[in-house]
Design an enzyme around this catalytic site. Structure first.
Site, PDB file in Angstrom:
ATOM      1  NE  ARG A 128      12.524  36.738  30.179  1.00 32.85           N
ATOM      2  CZ  ARG A 128      11.929  36.084  29.742  1.00 32.85           C
ATOM      3  NH1 ARG A 128      11.541  35.051  28.496  1.00 32.85           N
ATOM      4  NH2 ARG A 128      11.344  34.785  30.972  1.00 32.85           N
ATOM      5  CB  VAL A 129      12.053  45.121  29.270  1.00 35.45           C
ATOM      6  CG1 VAL A 129      11.219  44.479  27.798  1.00 35.45           C
ATOM      7  CG2 VAL A 129      11.734  47.244  29.039  1.00 35.45           C
ATOM      8  CB  VAL A 130       7.407  42.996  30.727  1.00 34.99           C
ATOM      9  CG1 VAL A 130       5.909  43.584  31.536  1.00 34.99           C
ATOM     10  CG2 VAL A 130       7.206  43.771  29.020  1.00 34.99           C
ATOM     11  CB  SER A 131       9.584  40.841  34.986  1.00 37.67           C
ATOM     12  OG  SER A 131      10.484  41.093  34.412  1.00 37.67           O
ATOM     13  N   GLY A 150      16.226  54.286  24.546  1.00 35.07           N
ATOM     14  CA  GLY A 150      14.946  53.718  24.640  1.00 35.07           C
ATOM     15  C   GLY A 150      14.212  53.609  23.126  1.00 35.07           C
ATOM     16  CB  THR A 151      15.119  55.966  19.747  1.00 39.66           C
ATOM     17  OG1 THR A 151      16.085  54.715  19.933  1.00 39.66           O
ATOM     18  CG2 THR A 151      14.637  56.538  20.239  1.00 39.66           C
ATOM     19  CE1 TYR A 153      17.395  32.192  24.227  1.00 36.96           C
ATOM     20  CE2 TYR A 153      16.878  33.909  23.198  1.00 36.96           C
ATOM     21  CZ  TYR A 153      16.079  33.111  23.888  1.00 36.96           C
ATOM     22  OH  TYR A 153      14.890  32.726  23.940  1.00 36.96           O
ATOM     23  CG  PHE A 201      10.281  48.835  32.113  1.00 35.84           C
ATOM     24  CD1 PHE A 201      11.982  48.924  32.516  1.00 35.84           C
ATOM     25  CD2 PHE A 201      10.270  49.651  31.211  1.00 35.84           C
ATOM     26  CE1 PHE A 201      12.985  49.521  31.798  1.00 35.84           C
ATOM     27  CE2 PHE A 201      11.081  49.962  30.642  1.00 35.84           C
ATOM     28  CZ  PHE A 201      12.388  50.072  30.181  1.00 35.84           C
ATOM     29  CD  GLU A 257      24.222  31.790  14.927  1.00 36.21           C
ATOM     30  OE1 GLU A 257      24.267  30.573  14.755  1.00 36.21           O
ATOM     31  OE2 GLU A 257      24.690  33.096  14.406  1.00 36.21           O
TER      32      GLU A 257
END
Ligand code: NAD
Ligand code: UDP
Length: 354
Positions: A207-210, A228-229, A166, A212, A168
């Site tokens: 992906r993270v937002v969807s 999670g930092t 993705y 969660f 490159e």
């Protein structure tokens, strides 16, 4: 699934044109961002052709446009050549799976999509003397050693890891766009998009937002990768689409790509806590292994977009999460009303962000 949209084969496309309308081609038009862009271009008076192979895109994303006579959807993979006589005035290239699990599922095809797909669309732009836009990405900065990331930063990217197909691929596409511009005088516009979320993401997007929000609404564990930092900055889709349109239309000869994203930075743990808080979910936050080469921090420097496009994001994460969670609630059909609760922590944070 929504209403079925009319999908043509490329060789059966309509040759008919609205004489008074510019025709925009949106490659990847059935995807999350692409469908919002098609909708915006139709509202702006364009005739719109969405081109998609439906790898991650969905017909139901286009359902609201299906009856619009100015809209056509064509099933086509941009890795395959386009017909020489394909008539368009503007081209937006959004075709490429964007979520790590999806783009890593067939990494060679992902790379071909960015390279061969870009060449096919650039050749079309050359033949038609059409302006062409490329959806590039903050991933071109890799795991950045400069923070926040300005457009002049060349990045820190692994050439052979699982994300490389993705990262490159998108870097190569930027090279191709500027080489076509220098060689053939094509007007190219490149947006480096930072993490964007909103309605029409797939529940299984990854992906993270969807992830969660869907996990919180289903009462499942919220999966934080690593400690999670790591940080990201989240842009709501409406803001981004406004940025696309401004970038495409700014009367400047642009000599470099332009960052588009929200510059308010959150740790992933903060995002998890906000989603649980916002949705009043009983979900637990659990930790899972951090994916290889996961960038540790990311936040765009959007000074150029502010100055030359007059653009900056307007939708707060609080509002964006509400709109996205409402979308997923309806989609998942679980009927549980969202608590009309807004996180005071979040409002305070955004009010004080630079
Ligand atoms: P998405 O996966 O929802 O959309 C991609 C669309 O492209 C899908 O409809 C898919 O079916 C289509 N597609 C994929 N390969 C294709 C091919 N070879 N031929 C034709 N169609 C193909 O992802 P998105 O979030 O809407 O991303 C759109 C574009 O924006 C992508 O190019 C992505 O790299 C870029 N981008 C998005 C983000 C973001 O946060 N959403 C961030 C950076 C860059
Ligand atoms: N992430 C996470 N849990 C998830 C999905 C993602 O902790 O269920 C993390 C991921 O490891 C990364 C960040 O959230 O650090 C953003 O991931 P995403 O896939 O949304 O975008 P990208 O990594 O491409 O920025």
């Amino acid at each position: 699934m929504g209403r079925v949209v009319r999908v043509l084969k490329l060789d059966s496309r309509s040759g008919r044109r609205h004489a008074d309308r510019a025709r925009a081609l949106v490659a990847g038009g059935a995807g999350f961002l692409g469908s919002h862009l098609c909708q915006r271009l139709l509202a702006d008076g364009y005739e719109v052709i969405a081109l998609d192979n439906f790898h991650t895109g969905k017909r139901c994303n286009l359902a609201g446009m299906a009856r619009d006579a100015s809209f056509t959807c064509i099933k086509h993979d941009i890795v395959d050549e386009l017909p020489a006589d394909f008539a368009v005035d503007e081209i937006y290239n959004l075709a490429c799976p964007a979520s790590p699990p999806h783009y890593q599922a067939d990494p060679i095809h992902t790379f071909k999509t960015s390279v061969l797909g870009s060449i096919n669309l650039l050749e079309l732009a050359r033949r038609r003397n059409a302006k062409i836009f490329q959806a590039s990405t903050s991933e071109v900065y890799g795991d950045p050693l400069v923070h926040p990331q300005p457009e002049g930063y060349f990045g820190n990217v692994n050439t052979h890891g699982p994300r490389s197909c993705y990262d490159e691929g998108k870097r190569s596409a930027e090279t191709l766009f500027f080489d076509y511009s220098r060689t053939y005088g094509i007007d190219v516009r490149i947006a480096r998009i930072f993490n964007t979320y909103g309605p029409r993401m797939r529940p299984d997007d990854g992906r993270v937002v969807s992830n969660f929000i869907v996990q919180a609404l289903r009462g499942k564990d919220i999966t934080v990768y690593g400690s999670g930092t790591q940080t990201r900055s989240f842009c709501f889709v409406d803001d981004l689409i406004e940025g696309f349109v401004r970038l495409m239309n700014v009367p400047l000869a642009l000599q470099h790509p332009v960052n588009l994203g929200n510059s308010v930075e959150f740790t992933i743990m903060e995002l998890a806590e906000l989603v649980v808080d916002y949705t009043n979910s009983r979900s637990r936050i659990v930790h899972r292994p951090l994916p290889v080469d996961d960038p540790r921090q990311r936040k765009p420097d959007i000074a150029f977009a502010r100055q030359y496009l007059g653009w900056e994001p307007k939708v707060t994460l609080n509002e964006g999460l509400a709109r996205t969670a409402a979308y997923f609630e309806t989609l998942l059909g679980n009927g549980r009303p969202l608590a009309a609760k807004r996180s005071s922590r979040l409002s305070l944070r955004e009010a004080t962000a630079p």
